[in-house]
Design a protein around this motif. Structure first.
Motif, PDB file in Angstrom:
ATOM      1  N   VAL A  61      31.035   5.969 -37.416  1.00  0.00           N
ATOM      2  CA  VAL A  61      31.269   4.873 -36.476  1.00  0.00           C
ATOM      3  C   VAL A  61      30.238   3.762 -36.705  1.00  0.00           C
ATOM      4  CG1 VAL A  61      31.249   4.230 -34.029  1.00  0.00           C
ATOM      5  CG2 VAL A  61      32.320   6.380 -34.748  1.00  0.00           C
ATOM      6  N   ALA A  62      28.964   4.149 -36.853  1.00  0.00           N
ATOM      7  CA  ALA A  62      27.905   3.159 -37.046  1.00  0.00           C
ATOM      8  C   ALA A  62      28.096   2.387 -38.348  1.00  0.00           C
ATOM      9  CB  ALA A  62      26.543   3.844 -37.025  1.00  0.00           C
ATOM     10  N   GLU A 120      30.826   1.686 -39.958  1.00  0.00           N
ATOM     11  CA  GLU A 120      31.936   0.729 -39.863  1.00  0.00           C
ATOM     12  C   GLU A 120      31.489  -0.532 -39.130  1.00  0.00           C
ATOM     13  OE1 GLU A 120      36.597   0.490 -38.339  1.00  0.00           O
ATOM     14  OE2 GLU A 120      35.442   2.347 -38.116  1.00  0.00           O
ATOM     15  N   ARG A 121      30.749  -0.371 -38.026  1.00  0.00           N
ATOM     16  CA  ARG A 121      30.299  -1.539 -37.265  1.00  0.00           C
ATOM     17  C   ARG A 121      29.214  -2.309 -38.014  1.00  0.00           C
ATOM     18  NH1 ARG A 121      28.174  -5.249 -36.302  1.00  0.00           N
ATOM     19  NH2 ARG A 121      27.552  -6.256 -34.351  1.00  0.00           N
ATOM     20  N   LEU A 122      28.235  -1.596 -38.571  1.00  0.00           N
ATOM     21  CA  LEU A 122      27.072  -2.248 -39.169  1.00  0.00           C
ATOM     22  C   LEU A 122      27.390  -2.870 -40.524  1.00  0.00           C
ATOM     23  CD1 LEU A 122      24.326   0.345 -38.173  1.00  0.00           C
ATOM     24  CD2 LEU A 122      24.803  -1.869 -37.098  1.00  0.00           C
ATOM     25  N   ASP A 174      29.352  -5.092 -40.798  1.00  0.00           N
ATOM     26  CA  ASP A 174      29.520  -6.499 -40.422  1.00  0.00           C
ATOM     27  C   ASP A 174      28.204  -7.150 -40.003  1.00  0.00           C
ATOM     28  OD1 ASP A 174      32.261  -6.380 -40.880  1.00  0.00           O
ATOM     29  OD2 ASP A 174      32.657  -5.680 -38.842  1.00  0.00           O
ATOM     30  N   ALA A 178      23.587  -4.667 -35.058  1.00  0.00           N
ATOM     31  CA  ALA A 178      24.200  -4.451 -33.743  1.00  0.00           C
ATOM     32  C   ALA A 178      23.140  -3.998 -32.762  1.00  0.00           C
ATOM     33  CB  ALA A 178      25.311  -3.403 -33.825  1.00  0.00           C
ATOM     34  N   GLU A 228      25.884  -2.049 -28.077  1.00  0.00           N
ATOM     35  CA  GLU A 228      27.120  -2.131 -28.849  1.00  0.00           C
ATOM     36  C   GLU A 228      27.452  -0.790 -29.494  1.00  0.00           C
ATOM     37  OE1 GLU A 228      27.773  -5.920 -31.263  1.00  0.00           O
ATOM     38  OE2 GLU A 228      25.623  -6.018 -30.823  1.00  0.00           O
ATOM     39  N   LEU A 229      26.469  -0.182 -30.130  1.00  0.00           N
ATOM     40  CA  LEU A 229      26.711   1.109 -30.771  1.00  0.00           C
ATOM     41  C   LEU A 229      27.030   2.178 -29.737  1.00  0.00           C
ATOM     42  CD1 LEU A 229      24.025   1.233 -33.609  1.00  0.00           C
ATOM     43  CD2 LEU A 229      26.488   0.901 -33.835  1.00  0.00           C
ATOM     44  N   LEU A 264      30.600   1.952 -28.739  1.00  0.00           N
ATOM     45  CA  LEU A 264      31.474   2.460 -29.799  1.00  0.00           C
ATOM     46  C   LEU A 264      31.433   3.979 -29.867  1.00  0.00           C
ATOM     47  CD1 LEU A 264      30.725  -0.189 -32.568  1.00  0.00           C
ATOM     48  CD2 LEU A 264      32.863   0.083 -31.312  1.00  0.00           C
ATOM     49  N   TRP A 265      30.254   4.541 -29.703  1.00  0.00           N
ATOM     50  CA  TRP A 265      30.151   6.009 -29.726  1.00  0.00           C
ATOM     51  C   TRP A 265      30.868   6.629 -28.527  1.00  0.00           C
ATOM     52  CZ3 TRP A 265      24.395   5.304 -31.314  1.00  0.00           C
ATOM     53  CH2 TRP A 265      24.308   5.276 -32.718  1.00  0.00           C
TER      54      TRP A 265
END
Length: 380
Positions: free
Chosen positions: A135-136, A138-140, A142, A145, A149-150, A153-154
């Protein structure tokens, strides 16, 4: 057969050890050494600076540079030259980007083993951390964060909601070498992927553990010395045998010199030989008053702190042994009390001496030291 002890360049009294630590930690200028030129050099010299209190870490680092500018520490974080992560002892530290990778690779596994049972008790096994990492990543991919935010998502991925879960996942993934805390946005340090943020090759994957530990021992002793085997054990959580072998190897390589104090062998960088050759200059450099930051390495960086403060005084600096180190007032190389910022603008000094009261000359010197302190920046 008993292990041969290294040849000592001097036999020191505890008070001399305390003075030499102030100089080697670059908390006071010395004719031959001075302060460190900038925050990156200061952190590199100490190798790691405990930093769960980010504003205090800014002050600790800036206090070792001529400009005494906490904003320069912040700028080094924003540029990527410094990072904050969990390399050892389950605690956040400031490190240079070049040191964070290999330090975490070397010491992280021991910290992970120590925390594994606690994490399992709340349902976080290796598979859970792998899910959180996916998950991290995929977000990071971009960009940086926030923790919030993380955490969101978690939670969306099925993890228990709340800041405790976010902290555990950040801690575990950073200790595995996957994440670090990098640039600062407002008062919050953002999370980034270690891969891509840290220099390529900085994990030193091709070097054996023994060589890395000898390098660590040499640099720790150069930045904190004189230090003992138990000091290195406490700082890294490595075993006694590993610490002893690492210091011996660094000494054999000519990277350390040895001294004795009350029958104990202590190690420091090669500069120590010159320093002990002119202890009068060391006494002159350390005769004044300074205010150290909370969690400063001057107190926290050793197992045996009695050169600087007594066991009774240590209980006043770390009440109840709770791991929360108060800022310390040091006079003539000896801790004489704790201090705090007061007032709505935190611009007033309050000193709590170990023995009441401080002499007027020390009170005045404390005020001068307070005026010269780096400004505390907000952050977490």
């Amino acid at each position: 057969m008993a292990e041969a002890l290294p040849t000592a360049v001097a036999d020191l009294a505890p008070a001399e050890v305390a003075r030499l630590r102030l100089v080697t930690q670059r908390l006071v200028p010395h004719p031959h050494l001075g302060l460190l030129p900038d925050p990156v050099a200061a952190v590199a010299h100490l190798l790691a600076v405990q930093a769960q209190d980010l504003p205090a870490a800014h002050v600790a680092v800036a206090s070792r540079t001529p400009a005494r500018d906490a904003a320069a520490v912040r700028a080094a974080l924003d540029s990527g030259a410094l990072v904050r992560t969990w390399p050892m002892r389950g605690t956040l530290h400031l490190l240079t980007a070049g040191d964070a990778g290999w330090m975490t690779r070397l010491l992280g596994p021991r910290a992970l083993r120590a925390a594994a049972r606690r994490w399992l008790d709340v349902g976080l096994d290796d598979a859970a951390f792998e899910r959180a990492l996916a998950v991290a990543r995929e977000r990071l991919a971009d960009g940086p964060a926030s923790r919030e935010e993380l955490g969101a998502l978690w939670t969306g991925a099925g993890f228990e909601p709340g800041t405790s879960t976010t902290y555990r996942l950040l801690n575990g993934l950073a200790t595995r070498g996957e994440l670090v805390l990098g640039p600062v946005r407002g008062a919050e340090q953002l999370v980034v992927l270690a891969e891509g943020w840290l220099p390529e090759g900085s994990r030193r994957e091709d070097e054996p553990e023994e060589a890395l530990l000898a390098d660590l021992a040499a640099r720790y002793a150069a930045g904190h010395g004189p230090v003992s085997v138990p000091d290195l054990v406490r700082w890294t959580s490595c075993t006694v045998s590993a610490a002893r072998a690492a210091l011996a190897a660094a000494h054999a390589q000519g990277r350390l010199v040895a001294v004795t104090c009350e029958g104990r062998t202590l190690y420091a960088g090669p500069d120590l030989a010159e320093l002990v050759g002119d202890l009068q200059a060391v006494r002159g450099a350390t005769a004044g008053v300074l205010l150290t930051a909370a969690f400063d390495e001057l107190v926290l960086g050793y197992a045996d702190r009695t050169a600087t403060l007594s066991p009774q005084e240590e209980l006043l600096v770390v009440p109840g042994g709770n791991g929360m180190f108060k800022p310390v007032v040091v006079a003539d190389a000896r801790a004489v009390g704790t201090w705090a910022r007061a007032g709505t603008r935190k611009d007033r000094l309050v000193v709590t001496p170990f023995e009441q009261p401080l002499p007027d000359r020390l009170e005045s010197a404390c005020q001068e030291a307070f005026a010269a302190l780096p400004a505390a920046l907000p952050g977490r």
